[in-house]
Design an enzyme around this catalytic site. Structure first.
Site, mmCIF file in Angstrom:
data_model
loop_
_atom_site.group_PDB
_atom_site.id
_atom_site.type_symbol
_atom_site.label_atom_id
_atom_site.label_comp_id
_atom_site.label_asym_id
_atom_site.label_seq_id
_atom_site.Cartn_x
_atom_site.Cartn_y
_atom_site.Cartn_z
ATOM 1 N N ASN A 102 0.869 -1.174 0.000
ATOM 2 C CA ASN A 102 0.000 0.000 0.000
ATOM 3 C C ASN A 102 0.907 1.225 0.000
ATOM 4 O OD1 ASN A 102 -1.790 2.063 0.453
ATOM 5 N ND2 ASN A 102 -2.847 1.075 2.160
ATOM 6 N N ARG A 157 -2.508 -1.846 -3.662
ATOM 7 C CA ARG A 157 -3.732 -1.078 -3.498
ATOM 8 C C ARG A 157 -3.656 0.127 -4.425
ATOM 9 N NH1 ARG A 157 -5.201 3.338 0.897
ATOM 10 N NH2 ARG A 157 -7.416 3.490 0.448
ATOM 11 N N HIS A 183 -13.088 2.595 -0.444
ATOM 12 C CA HIS A 183 -13.074 1.566 0.601
ATOM 13 C C HIS A 183 -13.697 0.259 0.124
ATOM 14 C CE1 HIS A 183 -13.164 4.918 3.916
ATOM 15 N NE2 HIS A 183 -11.920 4.506 3.709
ATOM 16 N N ARG A 224 -12.275 15.389 7.097
ATOM 17 C CA ARG A 224 -13.080 15.717 5.903
ATOM 18 C C ARG A 224 -14.528 15.982 6.296
ATOM 19 N NH1 ARG A 224 -11.499 10.441 2.819
ATOM 20 N NH2 ARG A 224 -9.364 10.488 3.578
ATOM 21 N N GLU A 237 -8.035 -5.373 4.821
ATOM 22 C CA GLU A 237 -7.906 -5.024 3.408
ATOM 23 C C GLU A 237 -6.733 -5.743 2.751
ATOM 24 O OE1 GLU A 237 -8.505 -0.877 4.889
ATOM 25 O OE2 GLU A 237 -9.261 -0.535 2.866
#
Ligand code: ADP
Length: 378
Positions: free
Chosen positions: A8, A73, A162, A223, A366
């Site tokens: 990642n 990823r 996601h 955010r 993940e």
């Protein structure tokens, strides 16, 4: 022994895991930070080399036992990538081309791929996209109601993110409940630093809260999530904020941080408990938005079998889980306080026995999902 190396690669960090696939166990993992900063790791190629060196020193040696694939990823797959994809030159051009839509992520992901190819030219590199699981959204769910030609020209639509986590968690839910995925209606709440909700019907994503970018939807650490777009126009006209200011505002200075000065949910819950009003408001707005999406997705799914919490906040914060679902008993949704607050870390049920809607906590993974997806294409 058959292993997959999962990478990642972010703008300033490289996270990795080596997974043995017959037992799905992690053989080694690590994180290299501060890439590109003065006096630190020069670039992604140097970071990759430093990872290889660590493997050679501490084992298992990647040169003696090369992985069957390296899984990367990649954040944005646009409309082009719907599943795990073996990297070719054309795939790289496409990932680069999608950088417009994910300027912070796709270029860094690509640097990770390039670094891996340089060291292991003969091992298949596989790109696994955060957007791919949401390729099943209907036009009604992914279309913004703006000028259609403009939207088409600039590839403006909802993509969702996601996806790797939502897929893993919705499948793990069926496994945990011992039910077939085909018949299960699930709402997954992935609540980390970034946060998104996903409505999954029979294993298929039918709606998700993030959109063109990861700004839309739930309140996050920094955010804003959903906001009237006219707020930005107003801030530009009246507050003289330019586009970079607005970008910075929405991505880095909003959410829990903007409301309370604290971006970490642990601090927000703690301060709210101590009577800090701004922290209490931040928590209230966060929970209000979550409940809003639970209601919306229950309606879109036509009823829900399971609501599942995952990622840093979802897996660890009992007050957030209880608060998000408070008062929903008439929808068949409730949380058992003792189960919710139990000091437990694995997959677990937190709704009372016999509840019409199962409420679960399922830790996401993940990296494992990326590794599994690699094996489907190599
Ligand atoms: P990322 O989105 O970076 O992958 P994670 O899924 O690891 O993040 O989630 C990180 C967030 O989880 C942290 O910002 C923190 O707010 C939250 N978190 C971790 N532990 C707890 C806890 N016990 N209570 C509340 N929030 C927590």
């Amino acid at each position: 022994m058959s292993t997959v190396l999962v990478v990642n690669s972010g703008s300033s960090s490289l996270k990795y895991q080596l997974i043995e696939m017959s037992t799905e166990s992690v053989l080694a993992s690590g994180l290299i930070e501060r890439i590109g900063q003065p006096g630190e790791v020069r670039d992604h190629a140097a970071a990759f080399q430093s990872m290889i060196d660590t493997f050679e020193e501490k084992g298992p040696s990647l040169t003696e036992n090369p992985p069957v694939a390296i899984g990367h990823r990649v954040v944005h797959g646009g409309k082009r990538f719907f599943g795990p994809t073996v990297v070719t030159d054309l795939v790289k051009i496409n990932i680069e081309d999608l950088s417009d839509l994910a300027p912070l992520h796709n270029p860094a992901n690509l640097q990770g791929i390039n670094a891996a190819q340089k060291v292991f030219p003969d091992i298949p590199q596989v790109a696994v996209f955060d957007t791919a699981f949401h390729a099943t959204l209907s036009p009604a769910a992914y279309t913004y109601a703006i000028d259609a030609e403009l939207a088409d020209k600039y590839r403006i639509r909802r993509y969702g993110f996601h996806g790797t986590s939502h897929k893993f968690v919705s499948e793990a839910t069926a496994e945990f409940l011992g039910r077939s995925l085909d018949s299960l209606k699930t709402i997954v709440l992935h609540l980390g630093n970034g946060a998104s909700a996903c409505a999954v019907d029979g294993g298929v994503s039918i709606d998700t809260s993030m959109g063109l970018t990861p700004v839309e939807g739930l309140v996050m650490g920094t955010r804003s999530g959903d906001i009237d777009p006219a707020v930005l126009i107003h801030l530009h006209r009246k507050g003289k904020l330019d586009f970079d200011d607005l970008d910075e505002l929405l991505n880095r200075k909003s959410g829990l941080l903007g409301l309370s000065g604290r971006g970490d949910m642990r601090d927000v819950v703690g301060a709210a408990g101590d009577g800090d009003e701004a922290a209490q408001l931040a928590l209230d707005v966060y929970l209000h938005r979550l409940k809003h999406y639970v209601g919306a997705y229950s309606a879109e799914l036509g009823g829900v079998d399971a609501i599942v919490f995952t990622a840093g906040v979802g897996e660890n914060s009992a007050p957030v889980r209880a608060g998000a679902l408070a008062g929903l008993e008439r929808l068949g949704i409730s949380v058992d306080p003792a189960l919710n607050e139990a000091d437990d870390r694995g997959r677990r049920r937190i709704s009372p026995e016999g509840s019409p809607v199962e409420v679960l906590v399922i830790p996401t993974n993940e990296e494992l999902e990326i590794a599994r997806q690699c094996l489907t294409v190599v």
